[in-house]
Structure formats: C-alpha cells, structure tokens
Design a protein around this motif. Structure first.
Motif, PDB file in Angstrom:
ATOM      1  N   SER A 107       0.841  -1.187   0.000  1.00 42.15           N
ATOM      2  CA  SER A 107       0.000   0.000   0.000  1.00 42.15           C
ATOM      3  C   SER A 107       0.879   1.241   0.000  1.00 42.15           C
ATOM      4  O   SER A 107       1.801   1.372   0.793  1.00 42.15           O
ATOM      5  N   TYR A 137      -1.868  -6.134   3.640  1.00 44.86           N
ATOM      6  CA  TYR A 137      -3.081  -5.320   3.630  1.00 44.86           C
ATOM      7  C   TYR A 137      -2.878  -3.903   4.177  1.00 44.86           C
ATOM      8  O   TYR A 137      -3.841  -3.150   4.281  1.00 44.86           O
ATOM      9  N   TRP A 144     -10.179  -8.152   4.933  1.00 46.07           N
ATOM     10  CA  TRP A 144     -11.482  -7.620   4.498  1.00 46.07           C
ATOM     11  C   TRP A 144     -11.966  -6.509   5.429  1.00 46.07           C
ATOM     12  O   TRP A 144     -12.536  -5.504   4.962  1.00 46.07           O
ATOM     13  N   LYS A 167     -10.449  -3.413   4.372  1.00 42.46           N
ATOM     14  CA  LYS A 167     -11.063  -2.962   3.125  1.00 42.46           C
ATOM     15  C   LYS A 167     -12.421  -2.333   3.390  1.00 42.46           C
ATOM     16  O   LYS A 167     -12.774  -1.296   2.798  1.00 42.46           O
ATOM     17  N   ASN A 212     -13.545   1.391   2.345  1.00 43.01           N
ATOM     18  CA  ASN A 212     -14.492   1.490   1.226  1.00 43.01           C
ATOM     19  C   ASN A 212     -15.895   1.163   1.696  1.00 43.01           C
ATOM     20  O   ASN A 212     -16.449   0.105   1.367  1.00 43.01           O
ATOM     21  N   GLU A 231     -18.342  -1.968   0.437  1.00 42.84           N
ATOM     22  CA  GLU A 231     -18.288  -3.097   1.356  1.00 42.84           C
ATOM     23  C   GLU A 231     -19.232  -2.957   2.557  1.00 42.84           C
ATOM     24  O   GLU A 231     -19.401  -3.898   3.312  1.00 42.84           O
TER      25      GLU A 231
END
Length: 614
Positions: free
Chosen positions: A18, A129, A368, A371, A375, A379
C-alpha cells in the motif's frame, strides 16, 4: 523485483503493498495487540491448577527433564516418554530453571508464544493489507474463540501455528525480492526446523505443502530455485537433526523393544495418521463436526469470512490473469488453511488439530475488515449483513442462555460440582468431552459467568450492528474485540469453577498433608486420569492398570521402574506395612471390596483412600 505470481511481470508490481500512509503508528498497533494479549492470555496463566492428562503429563516431562539434567530423552513418572518432539518441553523446563516449578511458569512459554504469533500475524497482515489490515488480523486472532480454548492446557498446536506463520511470512518476503536474501531464506528454513522440533514431520510437511501448492497455482514453481536451497537445507538440518540423532543413540532397540526411530516416526506419526497407532489414541471427531468446529474457532469473526473468501481467486481464469497483491495473498492464505484442514480430513483428528489454520483465516478476515473501513460504499452492505447474522446467532444463544439461567438452581453450600453432573464417559476421549456433563442443576454454580456471557454478547453484537449502520465499522470492530475480552473472562472464570472435575490437585493437597518418604501412591485406572498427583507431589506414582497410553512404550524398556500393579500385587502392597494411598473415581472401589481401608478425601468426583488410619 520479483513478485508472488509467476504470471505477473516484476516491473508491473510494486514491492510495497500500500502506498497510502498508515492509518496509525505501528507502535500504537503493537500496543493495542499487547494490551489485548495481556488482558486475555497473560491474566489467565495463574489459575486454575494444572489439569490431569496432557497438562500435567507434559509438565511432568519438563520437570523430570530438569531433575535428570537430561534434555534428550523425556521421562514421565520415571518412564521414557518419547511420543513428542522436545521443543515445548525445553521451553517449560527452561521456565522452571528460571522461575521454579509453578502453575504460571508452566503456562508462561505457551502464552509468550501466543504473543509472538500475534506480532507475526500483524507483521504479515501489514505487509499485505497495510497497517490497519495487520492490526485487524492480529485482533481477530487474539480474540477468536479457538486459540483461547486450546491454550488452556499444554498442547503445542498454537506454537505450530507460530512457526507456520513465520514460514509464510518469510516466503512472502522472498516473493518480493528479486534475489531473496539469506536472512529471508534461512528464516524460512529455521522456522520449518523449529516446527519439526515442535510437532515433528508435519512441521515440515505443512509449510512445504503450502508453498508448493501456491507456486503451482501461480505457475511460479521456479521460485523454489531462488530460495538458496543448499544453504537453507543446511540451516534446516543443523537445527532439526541433532536431537533426533541423540535421541536415537540414547534409546536404541533393546530386546523386544523397538528403538526410538521406529516408535517416534512409524508408530507415533505414520501409524497415528493411518489410525493404526499402538496403543490406540483418542477417538476421531466426526468429519462434519471437525469442519464446523474449524470455522467456529474464529468466532465471532466467522460472520465476516464469506466476503473475505470472495477475494480468493479460485477460478482458473482468474489464476491465469494478472493477480493483484491482495489476490496473491488471499490465495496463499486460503491454501494455508486448506492444506491443514485437508491433511486431517483423511486422518484421525481432534478438535484442536486445525488451530494452525486459524491465523490464515484471521488474515483473510483482517484484510477484508481493513477494506470495509476504507471502502464503506462498496463493502458496507456486506458488513451490515454479517453483523445481522452475528446478532441473530447471539440472540438465539442469549435466549438459550437466559432459559438456562431461569432453569438453574442454587447449589447447596459446599456442594461438589461432580455430584451435579451427568457423566458421559463415552465422550471423554474428546478434549472437550467433560463439558457435555453439564446439567441445569450444575449450571447453578455458573450463574454469574453465564449472565456475564449473555450480557457481553448481547451488548457487543447489538452495538456492532448499530455502529455499522452508522458507517463506523472500525468502532464496531472495537466493540466486538471488547465483547470477546469480557466473554473470555467469563469463560476463564467458568473454567476455574469446573477445574476440580478436570484436576486432582485438591486430592494431591490432601495426600501431601499425610505423605512421608517411602509411602506409595496408586492410581486406580490409567495414569493420565490422575497425572496431577505425579506432578504436584513430585514423586512417582503406581498405576493399577495394564501398561497403556502415554506410559505403554516406556514400560517395555529393561531399565523401566516398577509402575504397573495387578490386582494381586496391589492387594499384597495394600496389606504390607507400607502406607498406601489409592486414588479412584469410584465411591466404593471394587479393588478395595475385601480390603480394610480408610477414607481420606473427595473432590471433583474422585476420592483417595488409605490403607492405615491416620
């Protein structure tokens, strides 16, 4: 710079996952992980007393290692104990050398291993991540149900998880170096070797299986040639081989007794896997239950697993395309979990055998969650659906819990929990089998813990759902983590209350008040049923049973001490001038029917009798 998938050109992929700045300082993330570990794991090392069976069998092996100054051949109750790899016993023995033989010093190495595992999971998650993903992955693992339950007694599976996590971490780092460094390659080899010293051949089979299947799936098998195979193999052999050689030399075949190499590699690994071990071990958990429990061990975060798995490129079309860094990592973590679950699917299995797969699931879920926090538009709906599912499950569970609270009855003062249970001995070969004995009457002793569990689950699941509708999933995750801290505190308190059923420590204390050197302690049953006596009284015990279980192999050596009694030899011993204490789980033991005896103590459904009045 090389990348994980063989079908992805190096110049098309960055080496850093990232490019956005981390959402928080790594020091804050590490502090959060440490505080959670402190509240959940470290705070629980002081109680209850050690348990019968593996808890004190393994602790006794470490204690005798210190007494004998023999760090090669393990002994339990004076007999060779060659079933297991030595690393866990070395760690506990080292703790005894520094802190003395105590309950908390027995548990300390395992709990410290959990902390290192959490940090390794955080590091791997952060590489893949980002900072937030690493933190969430570690938090999921720290607060998940399974790892906590199966660190309540001395089994090495969480340490196996640690070495696999480090192996995967080093492998992932190697994928992002054009020429993997010696540190990375040797770190992978050393992690595999330490795993072999923790749980033997699966310590090598699991990481190699994960790596090879991943490289096959990404058509990058040539990456193996970059891992400095010659020097890495040497590092592995230097760490893993010496103990095996020394153990084989110290325990060769003697007469009818086959040596260490046969027992350790053939009987305890190959035959155990095939269900042909002698003597037979634990029963096998039914396959569907085994799979279901694997998922349950990541509760309460299990509800976020379905959308986490959607990031895994399962289809051949996806695998043939250019994989993003997140897809590569998700594929690697999914293979990690499948290798372990698949391996035991075709073997004898216990509930805790898939604990080494839980960090992989925690990483998928943590990725997840990061994420989702970033977002919300794409999501957020999935997070709300999962939160509704969790809330529904908690609502049903809370209703059952409230029903149990209402049906429970206050126990009489001084009541023995064992008298309130419904015994199901056919289930005791399973590690959690004793908890099936609970009845509504017995639950009267667990009212506060049950109330605390219902309250924490209801508040946590409800607030999490509300916060996700407020588009604040990070606060919802904080509430879920806090919920689990409270829930696991209730679980620990209930475990302490239940411990007299699982431990003979109170009876060891009763015997200690009257024991004199030269007295004899006899277990009416198998050694593992009262191994606590051996550990806490720091003396050998005898067993009124044919050689079996953990002591079967060691009893066959010509230099084995006298441990096993027959009914005839026991009667002679009982009638001799020697003071004899008999542990039994029978209120009126058949072996004493025609013999004079005196009651000494009772606890947890177990009693001690003595052959002479005090």
């Amino acid at each position: 710079m090389a990348i994980a998938g063989g079908n992805v050109a190096a110049e098309e992929q960055p080496s850093v996952v990232s490019t956005s700045p981390p959402s928080r300082s790594p020091y804050i993330s590490v502090a959060i992980i440490f505080l959670l570990w402190l509240a959940i794991y470290f705070a629980a090392i002081f109680t209850p007393p050690l348990l019968d069976d593996v808890d004190t069998i393994h602790a006794e092996a470490a204690r005798e290692m210190v007494l004998r100054h023999d760090w090669v051949t393990l002994y339990t109750d004076g007999l060779r104990y060659l079933e297991k790899a030595p690393l866990m016993y070395w760690a506990v023995a080292g703790s005894y050398e520094v802190f003395g033989v105590k309950d908390w010093s027995t548990r300390l190495p395992l709990v410290l291993g959990v902390l290192v595992l959490l940090l390794a999971t955080y590091r791997l998650g952060a590489l893949v991540y980002g900072e937030r993903g690493g933190l969430y992955s570690a938090v999921v693992l720290c607060t998940a149900l399974g790892p906590y339950i199966f660190t309540r007694f001395e089994i090495p599976d969480i340490i196996v998880a640690l070495w696999i996590t480090l192996s995967v971490l080093f492998f992932w780092m190697s994928l992002h170096q054009e020429k993997p460094s010696r540190l990375v390659c040797w770190g992978f080899a050393a992690s595999c070797a330490m795993n072999v010293l923790t749980k033997s051949l699966i310590g090598l089979a699991f990481p190699l299986g994960i790596v090879i299947l991943y490289l096959l799936a990404t058509r990058n098998l040539r990456h193996l040639l970059k891992l400095r195979l010659l020097s890495s193999t040497l590092v592995f052999l230097v760490i893993a081989v010496p103990w095996h050689v020394l153990a084989a030399l110290a325990n060769p075949s003697q007469g009818n007794v086959k040596g260490f190499l046969w027992f350790y590699f053939i009987n305890e690994q190959l035959n155990r896997y095939l269900g042909k071990r002698v003597p037979p071990g634990y029963d096998t958990v039914p396959l569907l239950i085994f799979w279901a429990l694997t998922l349950l061990w990541v509760a309460p975060w299990l509800t976020f697993l379905p959308q986490s798995l959607r990031a895994v490129p399962w289809r051949a079309r996806e695998l043939n395309a250019k994989l993003s860094t997140g897809q590569q990592a998700s594929l690697l973590f999914a293979i990690w979990a499948l290798v372990i679950v698949g391996f035991f699917t075709f073997s004898t299995r216990q509930e805790y055998y898939t604990i080494p797969a839980i960090p992989a699931l925690a990483l998928l879920i943590g990725g997840w969650l990061a994420k989702e926090a970033k977002n919300q538009n794409s999501e957020g709906r999935a997070g709300r659906i999962s939160s509704w599912a969790l809330f529904a499950v908690v609502a049903v569970g809370s209703a059952i819990g409230i029903g149990l609270l209402l049906s429970s009855k206050a126990a009489a003062p001084g009541a023995d929990l064992a008298d309130l249970l419904q015994k199901n001995p056919q289930d005791y070969d399973f590690s959690l089998g004793h908890f099936l004995d609970l009845t509504p009457e017995a639950l009267g002793l667990f009212r506060w813990q049950l109330f605390g569990a219902v309250a924490s689950l209801s508040i946590g699941a409800g607030m999490n759902l509300w916060l996700r509708y407020k588009r604040k999933p990070e606060y919802g995750n904080m509430l879920l983590a806090g919920m689990m801290v409270a829930l696991l505190a209730c679980v620990h308190s209930a475990f302490v209350t239940f411990s007299p059923i699982l431990s003979s420590k109170p009876l060891a204390d009763a015997i200690k008040q009257h024991y004199q050197p030269g007295d004899v302690i006899v277990i009416d049953g198998q050694y593992h049923e009262a191994s606590t006596l051996n550990f806490y009284l720091e003396t050998r015990v005898r067993v009124l049973h044919e050689p079996s279980g953990n002591l079967w192999y060691g009893s066959k050596f010509p230099d084995a001490p006298h441990v096993f009694e027959t009914p005839g030899s026991f009667a002679q011993l009982w009638n001799s001038p020697t003071k004899v204490f008999l542990w039994t789980d029978e209120d009126h033991p058949r072996v004493l029917t025609a013999l004079p005896h005196y009651f000494l103590a009772r606890s947890g459904g177990k009693s001690v009798f003595v052959n002479r009045s005090q």
